[in-house]
Design a protein around this motif. Sequence first.
Motif, PDB file in Angstrom:
ATOM      1  N   SER A 217       0.817  -1.213   0.000  1.00  0.00           N
ATOM      2  CA  SER A 217       0.000   0.000   0.000  1.00  0.00           C
ATOM      3  C   SER A 217       0.853   1.266   0.000  1.00  0.00           C
ATOM      4  N   PHE A 218       2.189   1.121   0.167  1.00  0.00           N
ATOM      5  CA  PHE A 218       3.050   2.309   0.165  1.00  0.00           C
ATOM      6  C   PHE A 218       2.979   3.033  -1.178  1.00  0.00           C
ATOM      7  N   PHE A 219       2.934   2.267  -2.279  1.00  0.00           N
ATOM      8  CA  PHE A 219       2.907   2.922  -3.586  1.00  0.00           C
ATOM      9  C   PHE A 219       1.604   3.683  -3.824  1.00  0.00           C
ATOM     10  N   PRO A 220       0.419   3.046  -3.676  1.00  0.00           N
ATOM     11  CA  PRO A 220      -0.807   3.843  -3.856  1.00  0.00           C
ATOM     12  C   PRO A 220      -0.919   5.001  -2.874  1.00  0.00           C
ATOM     13  N   LEU A 221      -0.380   4.837  -1.665  1.00  0.00           N
ATOM     14  CA  LEU A 221      -0.404   5.939  -0.699  1.00  0.00           C
ATOM     15  C   LEU A 221       0.494   7.083  -1.178  1.00  0.00           C
ATOM     16  N   ALA A 222       1.667   6.747  -1.724  1.00  0.00           N
ATOM     17  CA  ALA A 222       2.561   7.779  -2.258  1.00  0.00           C
ATOM     18  C   ALA A 222       1.915   8.500  -3.436  1.00  0.00           C
ATOM     19  N   VAL A 223       1.186   7.752  -4.272  1.00  0.00           N
ATOM     20  CA  VAL A 223       0.474   8.356  -5.401  1.00  0.00           C
ATOM     21  C   VAL A 223      -0.592   9.323  -4.900  1.00  0.00           C
ATOM     22  N   ALA A 224      -1.388   8.885  -3.918  1.00  0.00           N
ATOM     23  CA  ALA A 224      -2.460   9.725  -3.387  1.00  0.00           C
ATOM     24  C   ALA A 224      -1.909  11.000  -2.756  1.00  0.00           C
ATOM     25  N   VAL A 225      -0.870  10.859  -1.937  1.00  0.00           N
ATOM     26  CA  VAL A 225      -0.286  12.032  -1.273  1.00  0.00           C
ATOM     27  C   VAL A 225       0.300  13.001  -2.299  1.00  0.00           C
ATOM     28  N   SER A 226       0.968  12.475  -3.318  1.00  0.00           N
ATOM     29  CA  SER A 226       1.560  13.330  -4.352  1.00  0.00           C
ATOM     30  C   SER A 226       0.488  14.100  -5.116  1.00  0.00           C
ATOM     31  N   ILE A 227      -0.605  13.427  -5.435  1.00  0.00           N
ATOM     32  CA  ILE A 227      -1.710  14.095  -6.132  1.00  0.00           C
ATOM     33  C   ILE A 227      -2.292  15.210  -5.262  1.00  0.00           C
ATOM     34  N   ILE A 228      -2.474  14.914  -3.979  1.00  0.00           N
ATOM     35  CA  ILE A 228      -3.048  15.907  -3.068  1.00  0.00           C
ATOM     36  C   ILE A 228      -2.130  17.124  -2.932  1.00  0.00           C
ATOM     37  N   VAL A 229      -0.846  16.879  -2.725  1.00  0.00           N
ATOM     38  CA  VAL A 229       0.103  17.984  -2.510  1.00  0.00           C
ATOM     39  C   VAL A 229       0.215  18.861  -3.757  1.00  0.00           C
ATOM     40  N   TRP A 230       0.383  18.243  -4.926  1.00  0.00           N
ATOM     41  CA  TRP A 230       0.583  19.018  -6.150  1.00  0.00           C
ATOM     42  C   TRP A 230      -0.672  19.806  -6.527  1.00  0.00           C
ATOM     43  N   ASN A 231      -1.823  19.179  -6.473  1.00  0.00           N
ATOM     44  CA  ASN A 231      -3.046  19.873  -6.872  1.00  0.00           C
ATOM     45  C   ASN A 231      -3.513  20.866  -5.814  1.00  0.00           C
ATOM     46  N   SER A 232      -3.149  20.637  -4.565  1.00  0.00           N
ATOM     47  CA  SER A 232      -3.415  21.643  -3.536  1.00  0.00           C
ATOM     48  C   SER A 232      -2.600  22.900  -3.820  1.00  0.00           C
ATOM     49  N   ARG A 233      -1.360  22.703  -4.245  1.00  0.00           N
ATOM     50  CA  ARG A 233      -0.515  23.856  -4.589  1.00  0.00           C
ATOM     51  C   ARG A 233      -1.094  24.631  -5.764  1.00  0.00           C
TER      52      ARG A 233
END
Length: 417
Positions: A217-233
Amino acid sequence: MLIVDARRSPVLRDGRWLLLALVAMLVVAIAYRLVPLTNWSTDSLYYLEFARLLSDDQLGDGFLGELEKRQLAVPAVHALAIQAGQGDVFRILGPLLAVSLVALVWWFVSVRLRDALGVRAHVVGLAAGFAVITFNRVVFHIFYVNSHLMFATLLLAVVCLLWARTAGFDAGASPRATIAVPAILAPTLIVARPEGALVALIVAVALVSVDRRRCSSFFPLAVAVSIIVWNSRLAWGALDDGITPSSSSVLMLALGVTVGAIVGFLHLLPRRLVAMAPWLLEAILWVALLVLAVREPEVLLRSVAATGANLVAGEGGWGLSGPFMLAIVAGALLVFRRSDDLVLRITITSFVPLSLLLAYFRDSAYRVGDGDSLNRMWMHVLALCIVLVVERVALGELRWTARRSESASTSAANGAR
């Protein structure tokens, strides 16, 4: 190649192959410095302008709209070149990525076929690696200032490592590395291309459907966090600039939060539902495309016609390599069967409906010509297609033979009763 554990790999145990790879990269870098070749387009100028602004720390919120279309990874690399005094463009980026792409194809093909072919697996792997750069569009992208070659290299590394993890073959990396490295690469994959987040999500769904180990689950979690951080910016930058955030950044932000929540409760979901998730996701992509095609059929018809002209009729600059690749990939998928390459296969086959869906979120349908977006995007899965074809032909089972074997087994079981 830094993911490789030399203690687990007889090929790299004495360091000769690693030394050869480093020498090859050095030769390419020196040769390209002597004879610099660069292909440009309007998109290239955007990347380089963003790199200059990033280097000068002037890439403010007012540029986020265009940055959302081009993304951040390539400007960041060229900005490093500017900071190092190497001019306005990091000219050897494309050649170095091409060497990496060839090396990755060689490596993953050779380790996958090693048990079946022995030393000959490295010959097959080397041939598969060099087959990548026989495509004239690949050669074009080696010298083209854009993000396609970077995305293709990142996607190949991520997918093949996860494929090695789920198929259970030794890729010369520790089990932890097969999930840690893709998780580390996930943020760069997402900010390399506008469609990067969606492609990464497809890969993540395929992974968790066949690998229920908790650390997967580390990979899908890293994908989710990256999407959240970039699109939040992106969304925050738009609000700070006094404008409404784009619908795409808001939707991707919501998607990232949803995926993150699902990952958190993944262990509570029914196993059968999780196992079916890749097939359901691919079906959803096709259904969504059908719904949009009913509403606006002209976009799909024009896009399909343009894609056919570009890939098959030679308008996209592929020559005979376009129809040849379509034929051998279709043949490998239809004639041969493997049960352990879902992560690899789903990334390729889902790319078709996904890319056609993206036509509805552009300014217009795809067009005829080598500069068309989709014509360039085929680069993203080309190396994966070569790996899939070699793996299926070398290790796959003929579908009709498999059916006869299954029928015979069923008949024998019924007779025993």
